[in-house]
Design an enzyme around this catalytic site. Structure first.
Site, PDB file in Angstrom:
ATOM      1  N   HIS A  19       0.788  -1.239   0.000  1.00 14.54           N
ATOM      2  CA  HIS A  19       0.000   0.000   0.000  1.00 14.54           C
ATOM      3  C   HIS A  19       0.822   1.292   0.000  1.00 14.54           C
ATOM      4  CE1 HIS A  19       0.451  -0.139   4.462  1.00 14.54           C
ATOM      5  NE2 HIS A  19       0.298   1.162   4.380  1.00 14.54           N
ATOM      6  N   GLU A  69       3.484   5.545  -3.285  1.00 13.01           N
ATOM      7  CA  GLU A  69       3.695   6.861  -2.670  1.00 13.01           C
ATOM      8  C   GLU A  69       5.149   7.071  -2.216  1.00 13.01           C
ATOM      9  OE1 GLU A  69       1.903   9.468   1.018  1.00 13.01           O
ATOM     10  OE2 GLU A  69       1.422   7.355   0.840  1.00 13.01           O
ATOM     11  N   ASP A  70       5.758   6.030  -1.638  1.00 14.40           N
ATOM     12  CA  ASP A  70       7.061   6.219  -0.968  1.00 14.40           C
ATOM     13  C   ASP A  70       8.259   5.656  -1.718  1.00 14.40           C
ATOM     14  OD1 ASP A  70       5.656   7.407   1.026  1.00 14.40           O
ATOM     15  OD2 ASP A  70       5.648   5.682   2.381  1.00 14.40           O
ATOM     16  N   ASP A 120      -4.403   0.131   7.919  1.00 14.97           N
ATOM     17  CA  ASP A 120      -3.209   0.989   7.899  1.00 14.97           C
ATOM     18  C   ASP A 120      -3.268   1.981   9.059  1.00 14.97           C
ATOM     19  OD1 ASP A 120      -0.981   2.557   6.957  1.00 14.97           O
ATOM     20  OD2 ASP A 120      -2.407   3.905   5.970  1.00 14.97           O
TER      21      ASP A 120
END
Length: 704
Positions: free
Chosen positions: A71, A75-76, A138
């Protein structure tokens, strides 16, 4: 150290090839997050692994667990959505993309960022409900490891969790997740309060042990005696619910803990009702405290029988009776759909309800002005305590506690809400602001030309009603401000001997680009709302050779008003003008035009300060409607004189809106009245009628 093997062990409920896909996703994520660490100093992969374990405890499907492991990669890390699609398929990539936060957009404020994040989450949820389940898992792991952050940041995240994520978990029926999110948020927001309640609960548990054991034994014995099978467990209250009850009910800790809670789990719906009968024979039920959520489930799919009894020594006992499937639904909510998906419909109903709710959210989001508007609207919808009402055809609709007939009308259909004029509750006509009680039958009366009233916003409780009323009023105000803007522009052009239709299109285009408007309607609306002066817009549109209108000002005619123009022409409350009065208009920024009597003190001060914002107006000859007027009547203190005065006003076809009496001295009183009349002639007739009463000394129309 947690490893992928500990996760694979939990996934025994999945086929071996799906477990291998999950193992592959783990190694992919571990590789992508290589060299990244959490604030606690742990390798980053620990977080996705923990999130996927939370989902595996709920028995979620393989794609959700894969999405949980991956997940944060979009993004990272360097990994793109396309790469994910190639490696794990489109569904997993979509889920990961849905869960990824929006780091790219820069917001003016934290509130705006939070609101926009929530809006994006809703859009992702509507495509696939599993997005929110991964997001909740999360958030749950982040809350469990919040201790390493700075206290201010901890409080901010805890507040957001309490305001948005815990209510969403509740709305989706995921009780276990909700309880833990609430308790963790409470602990981080109010560490002192949490530790004191925790300590008190521990102490109280010791004192209560014997009583709990006795009640449990009595219930088990009764079930055995009646040949009924069921599992009886004690129910622990969690920290945040104890704190909330103490705060809401203003009760001390001891009174909250005086109630003993038990849950009886049985194997069929039929057994639920039989067990309930046995329990009611054992202890006396408290009237009005029995709720049947099996026949009428809650909005989030929750089903159970609730009853409160008076036990031995007058102790209150709360009992919930439900089946194993209902228990799984109560704890895992929508996630139980995957746990029981072999069954035709234990959670299918919840799945459909969740989809309906999300569909409603999507509709609201399209109508909301901006993200913050939307978030504020949805927050109201996230805290429902339901009432159940019947339509005239016998269908059941559920609404939040405190809902009114207007909320019901919008729940039926947006058009019904927009054209609603009255309501019957149990065949009785009631005001539209009346709160609805469970079990009532409602009939909405509509009229073709009716439209929502801005006053409805002060009493509606559902998000759908609020969003639709606001949307309608915004649209209506715009069309009315465009019409008024055009009239004001025509008036500004008259001294130049020009009409709006005669102006060349290229001059209009030039004026729009100079003023920075995309369309002519935008400019007219801005003029109508009083944000821009019509005279300036007129000068921009005219050929430069035109002489100054000051020379031709004698041609300027007053703007004609009827008083029924709508939301952009307002009658001033300070002097309450009526048809027949000599009036002036003042352009108030954002409100449109406010009409004052020309001898009003407020318009006199505006004439001194902003002369260009004041313009001459006059009433149309055929102006109709009802207008409020304030009168002050000095009269003698005689028995029955006030009743006679009211009767005289009524005989003059006027209506009393408010009345207030103050004694001036032993003989005289001053009566302040607000009456509604049609025009100045009607007012004069009403005052003449009032003067026929001997007790009346003086009648004055209040000016300011």
């Amino acid at each position: 150290m947690q490893t992928v093997e500990s996760l694979i062990e939990k996934l025994e409920y999945l086929p071996s090839e799906q477990r291998e896909d999950i193992r592959r996703a783990y190694y992919f994520a571990e590789d992508a997050h290589e060299g990244q660490f959490r604030r606690s100093g742990d390798p980053y992969i620990v977080h996705p692994l923990a999130v996927s374990k939370i989902l595996s405890d709920m028995h979620m499907d393989a794609q959700s667990v894969q999405a949980a492991l991956l997940h944060d990669v979009i993004e990272d890390t360097y990994v793109s959505k396309e790469t994910l699609t190639e490696a794990f398929g489109e569904i997993v990539a979509e889920l990961v993309d849905g869960v990824s936060k929006i780091g790219a957009i820069k917001f003016e404020s934290k509130a705006e960022a939070q609101a926009e994040n929530f809006r994006k989450m809703v859009l992702a949820m509507t495509k696939d409900i599993r997005v929110i389940l991964v997001k909740l898992a999360d958030r749950l792991h982040n809350m469990r490891t919040l201790g390493v952050l700075h206290p201010t940041k901890r409080r901010r995240i805890a507040m957001e969790t309490l305001e948005i994520y815990a209510p969403i978990a509740n709305r989706l029926g995921m009780n276990n997740v909700r309880v833990e999110l609430e308790d963790l948020s409470f602990t981080h927001m109010y560490p002192m309060r949490a530790s004191r309640i925790k300590k008190a609960t521990k102490t109280s548990r010791g004192h209560r042990k014997d009583m709990v054991k006795k009640i449990q034994e009595a219930v088990v014995n009764r079930l055995e005696r009646d040949g009924l099978t069921g599992r009886v467990t004690g129910r622990e209250k969690h920290l945040y619910s104890i704190y909330s009850k103490m705060k809401e009910q203003r009760k001390p800790f001891n009174e909250i803990m005086d109630v003993y809670g038990f849950r009886i789990i049985v194997n069929s719906v039929d057994m639920c009702y039989r067990v309930l009968g046995a329990i009611h024979n054992l202890y006396k039920p408290i009237p009005g405290r029995f709720k049947d959520y099996i026949a009428i489930p809650k909005a989030n799919g929750y089903q159970s029988l609730h009853t409160t009894l008076i036990g031995m020594n007058g102790v209150p006992i709360e009992i919930q009776v439900r089946t194993e499937e209902m228990d799984a639904m109560a704890n895992n909510g929508i996630a139980a759909h995957w746990l029981y998906k072999s069954d035709p419909d234990p959670a299918g109903g919840a799945q459909n309800r969740a989809k309906e709710w999300l569909k409603g959210l999507l509709e609201m989001q399209q109508r909301a002005g901006n993200s913050q508007d939307f978030l504020e609207t949805v927050k109201i919808d996230l805290f429902p305590d339901e009432v159940y009402v019947f339509t005239p055809k016998g269908d059941i609709l559920e609404l939040p506690t405190g809902a009114t007939p207007v909320d019901f009308a919008y729940a039926v259909h947006t058009d019904v809400g927009n054209s609603c004029v009255a309501a019957r509750l149990d065949h009785r006509l009631v005001p539209l602001s009346t709160p609805i009680q469970s079990g009532q039958t409602i009939k909405i009366i509509t009229a073709p030309g009716a439209c929502p009233n801005p006053a409805w916003l002060s009493f509606v409780t559902t998000a759908k009603a609020r969003a639709n009323i606001r949307h309608f009023l915004k649209t209506q105000q715009r069309s009315e401000s465009v019409a008024l803007g055009q009239r004001l522009l025509e008036k500004a052009l008259a001294p130049f001997d020009w009409t709006f239709d005669a102006i060349p299109a290229e001059r209009i285009e030039t004026a729009l680009s100079e003023a920075g408007f995309a369309t002519l309607d935008d400019m007219l609306a801005d003029i109508g709302l009083g944000n821009q002066m019509a005279q300036i817009a007129a000068r921009r549109m005219l050929p430069t050779s035109e002489e100054d209108p000051a020379a031709k000002d004698s041609k300027s005619t007053p703007l004609v008003i009827r008083g029924t123009e709508g939301m952009v022409i307002n009658l001033a409350k300070c002097c309450r003008p009526i048809p027949g009065d000599s009036v002036m208009g003042h352009l108030s920024s954002g409100r449109g035009m406010v009409i004052h009597r020309d001898n009003c003190k407020n318009i006199a001060s505006e004439l001194k300060e902003n002369r260009e914002k004041c313009l001459s107006v006059q009433w149309a000859q055929d102006a109709i409607g009802e207008y409020a007027v304030d009168l002050r009547v000095q009269m003698e203190n005689e028995r029955g004189s006030l009743a006679t005065l009211a009767s005289l006003i009524s005989q003059a076809d006027a209506n009393i809106e408010t009345i207030n009496i103050k004694e001036k001295d032993a003989h005289l009183s001053v009566v302040s009245l607000r009456i509604s009349i049609h025009n100045r002639a009607h007012l004069a007739k009403t005052i003449r009628r009032m003067r026929t009463l001997k007790a009346v000394h003086r009648i004055v129309r209040v000016r300011n």
